[in-house]
Design an enzyme around this catalytic site. Structure first.
Site, PDB file in Angstrom:
ATOM      1  N   TYR A   6      20.845  23.984  35.921  1.00  0.00           N
ATOM      2  CA  TYR A   6      21.262  25.356  36.075  1.00  0.00           C
ATOM      3  C   TYR A   6      20.486  26.357  35.414  1.00  0.00           C
ATOM      4  O   TYR A   6      19.965  27.201  36.253  1.00  0.00           O
ATOM      5  CB  TYR A   6      22.695  25.343  35.367  1.00  0.00           C
ATOM      6  CG  TYR A   6      23.144  26.809  35.202  1.00  0.00           C
ATOM      7  CD1 TYR A   6      23.752  27.596  36.474  1.00  0.00           C
ATOM      8  CD2 TYR A   6      23.294  27.591  34.159  1.00  0.00           C
ATOM      9  CE1 TYR A   6      24.096  28.669  36.408  1.00  0.00           C
ATOM     10  CE2 TYR A   6      23.891  28.820  34.222  1.00  0.00           C
ATOM     11  CZ  TYR A   6      24.140  29.341  35.164  1.00  0.00           C
ATOM     12  OH  TYR A   6      24.881  30.785  35.344  1.00  0.00           O
ATOM     13  N   PRO A  16      23.284  37.900  33.118  1.00  0.00           N
ATOM     14  CA  PRO A  16      24.362  38.465  32.322  1.00  0.00           C
ATOM     15  C   PRO A  16      24.341  37.317  31.101  1.00  0.00           C
ATOM     16  O   PRO A  16      23.681  36.351  31.408  1.00  0.00           O
ATOM     17  CB  PRO A  16      25.501  37.706  33.038  1.00  0.00           C
ATOM     18  CG  PRO A  16      24.936  37.669  34.582  1.00  0.00           C
ATOM     19  CD  PRO A  16      23.777  37.475  34.527  1.00  0.00           C
TER      20      PRO A  16
HETATM   21  N1  NAD Z   1      30.122  33.337  33.391  1.00  0.00           N
HETATM   22  C1  NAD Z   1      28.871  33.352  32.462  1.00  0.00           C
HETATM   23  O1  NAD Z   1      28.973  33.204  31.198  1.00  0.00           O
HETATM   24  C2  NAD Z   1      27.652  33.660  33.354  1.00  0.00           C
HETATM   25  C3  NAD Z   1      26.513  34.025  32.593  1.00  0.00           C
HETATM   26  C4  NAD Z   1      25.133  33.948  33.167  1.00  0.00           C
HETATM   27  C5  NAD Z   1      25.386  34.062  34.560  1.00  0.00           C
HETATM   28  N2  NAD Z   1      26.427  33.661  35.195  1.00  0.00           N
HETATM   29  C6  NAD Z   1      26.391  33.866  36.640  1.00  0.00           C
HETATM   30  O2  NAD Z   1      27.188  34.635  37.209  1.00  0.00           O
HETATM   31  C7  NAD Z   1      27.642  34.508  38.433  1.00  0.00           C
HETATM   32  C8  NAD Z   1      29.342  34.390  38.475  1.00  0.00           C
HETATM   33  O3  NAD Z   1      29.637  33.494  37.256  1.00  0.00           O
HETATM   34  P1  NAD Z   1      31.117  32.879  37.255  1.00  0.00           P
HETATM   35  O4  NAD Z   1      31.439  32.811  35.803  1.00  0.00           O
HETATM   36  O5  NAD Z   1      32.114  33.608  37.969  1.00  0.00           O
HETATM   37  O6  NAD Z   1      30.891  31.496  37.785  1.00  0.00           O
HETATM   38  P2  NAD Z   1      31.831  30.312  38.495  1.00  0.00           P
HETATM   39  O7  NAD Z   1      31.337  29.181  38.409  1.00  0.00           O
HETATM   40  O8  NAD Z   1      33.136  30.799  38.114  1.00  0.00           O
HETATM   41  O9  NAD Z   1      31.620  30.989  39.915  1.00  0.00           O
HETATM   42  C9  NAD Z   1      30.884  30.768  40.783  1.00  0.00           C
HETATM   43  C10 NAD Z   1      31.361  31.276  42.388  1.00  0.00           C
HETATM   44  O10 NAD Z   1      30.485  30.600  43.235  1.00  0.00           O
HETATM   45  C11 NAD Z   1      31.381  30.050  44.407  1.00  0.00           C
HETATM   46  N3  NAD Z   1      30.379  28.933  44.961  1.00  0.00           N
HETATM   47  C12 NAD Z   1      30.294  27.620  44.306  1.00  0.00           C
HETATM   48  N4  NAD Z   1      29.366  26.946  45.111  1.00  0.00           N
HETATM   49  C13 NAD Z   1      29.501  27.874  46.300  1.00  0.00           C
HETATM   50  C14 NAD Z   1      28.917  27.408  47.487  1.00  0.00           C
HETATM   51  N5  NAD Z   1      28.361  26.575  47.885  1.00  0.00           N
HETATM   52  N6  NAD Z   1      28.833  28.553  48.578  1.00  0.00           N
HETATM   53  C15 NAD Z   1      29.653  29.385  48.176  1.00  0.00           C
HETATM   54  N7  NAD Z   1      30.220  29.827  47.046  1.00  0.00           N
HETATM   55  C16 NAD Z   1      29.998  28.943  46.001  1.00  0.00           C
HETATM   56  C17 NAD Z   1      32.650  29.685  43.311  1.00  0.00           C
HETATM   57  O11 NAD Z   1      33.712  29.178  44.268  1.00  0.00           O
HETATM   58  C18 NAD Z   1      33.035  30.810  42.771  1.00  0.00           C
HETATM   59  O12 NAD Z   1      33.553  31.940  43.312  1.00  0.00           O
HETATM   60  C19 NAD Z   1      27.068  32.848  38.578  1.00  0.00           C
HETATM   61  O13 NAD Z   1      25.737  33.174  39.530  1.00  0.00           O
HETATM   62  C20 NAD Z   1      26.636  32.396  37.407  1.00  0.00           C
HETATM   63  O14 NAD Z   1      25.690  31.644  37.223  1.00  0.00           O
HETATM   64  C21 NAD Z   1      27.726  33.499  34.595  1.00  0.00           C
END
Ligand code: NAD
Length: 261
Positions: free
Chosen positions: A166, A196
């Site tokens: 990741y 983020p």
């Molecule tokens: N939450 C955190 O701490 C954090 C920190 C840094 C970056 N991020 C990034 O922010 C974004 C959102 O994070 P989050 O916490 O909501 O993550 P999450 O894992 O909850 O959400 C990911 C989303 O992507 C969708 N998804 C997964 N595989 C998919 C595919 N093949 N096609 C279409 N959709 C797909 C899921 O259904 C979900 O809606 C992500 O890119 C994550 O990497 C999150």
């Protein structure tokens, strides 16, 4: 319907914005807030039921949204996503590449990552990013304007271990942002990135221990409190609107002042 000459540089009224992964977690908050600000939101998520329910809820609150079941790793699905946006709203102003494989991944030593899991992370987080841009950019190019916002992570700067695939993929998101920005600049398309810090999305909360979450803000943040999805909306709004028209290839860190990039 269109309002291409916005009255405020931060105006989103009638802009058509595709949000991948827009049904769940942080993406859900993006979809809701963008709709409240007057955008037509295309929720493109593999979680189709959640996407359908969210679109329905946005519309019942007088917003504008559609849900398109999309696996971003599938080129046929990403083309269908772009076509659905055009059919519903007649144009595509912006793409938020938010979908990724993250919260469903166990945190474990790099040597314990199964090869299939490594490959699927790259397939979704990098190939998916490429495919979404490839499906959408021709339509932006035809209108000589577009906004692409990619979502990376502060893991890239911190070298956070235990989800090596990741973290590696998010480094790719940053490099992709910079190189694509140069390739589409002549078409007046901006490509920027938000990194983020650890954010208490519903899925992050469900998949992390309390001590892991506490470490994220106890150590080194200028603002010593948990980061929540709403903290990311201002940066997103800036990168989606005319306010950022002369800025491309950049990464905004939004983490309460832990990483200073
Ligand atoms: N939450 C955190 O701490 C954090 C920190 C840094 C970056 N991020 C990034 O922010 C974004 C959102 O994070 P989050 O916490 O909501 O993550 P999450 O894992 O909850 O959400 C990911 C989303 O992507 C969708 N998804 C997964 N595989 C998919 C595919 N093949 N096609 C279409 N959709 C797909 C899921 O259904 C979900 O809606 C992500 O890119 C994550 O990497 C999150």
């Amino acid at each position: 319907m269109t309002a291409d000459h916005a009255s405020s540089p931060f105006d989103l009224q009638d802009r058509v914005v595709i949000v991948t992964g827009g049904a769940v977690g942080i993406g859900k908050i993006y979809s809701e807030r963008l709709a409240e600000l007057g955008a037509h939101v295309v929720i493109a998520d593999i979680a189709a039921d959640a996407g359908d329910a969210l679109a329905k809820s946005i519309v019942s609150n007088r917003g504008s949204a559609i849900s398109v079941a999309t696996d971003i790793a599938d080129p046929i699905a990403t083309d269908a996503m772009a076509e659905a946006a055009l059919k519903a709203f007649g144009k595509i102003d912006a793409l938020v590449n938010n979908a990724s494989l993250m919260s469903t991944l166990p945190r474990r030593s790099w040597l314990e990552i199964p090869l299939e899991e490594w490959d699927r992370v790259m397939q979704v987080n990098l190939r998916g990013l490429f495919l979404c841009c490839r499906s959408v950019v021709p339509h932006m190019k035809a209108r000589k304007k577009g906004k692409i916002v990619n979502i990376a992570s502060t893991r890239v700067f911190e070298g956070t271990p235990n989800r090596l695939h990741y973290t590696t993929s998010k480094g790719g998101v940053l490099a992709f942002t910079r190189a694509l920005a140069r390739e589409v600049g002549e078409d007046n398309i901006t490509v920027n990135c938000i990194a983020p810090g650890l954010t208490l999305s519903e899925t992050q909360l469900a998949s992390s221990s309390q001590s892991y979450l506490a470490n994220s803000y106890d150590q080194g943040r200028a603002f010593v409190r948990p980061q929540v999805p709403a903290d990311l909306v201002g940066a997103l709004l800036f990168l989606l609107t005319d306010a950022s028209d002369f800025m491309t290839g950049q990464t905004l860190v939004v983490d309460g002042g832990r990483v200073m990039h």
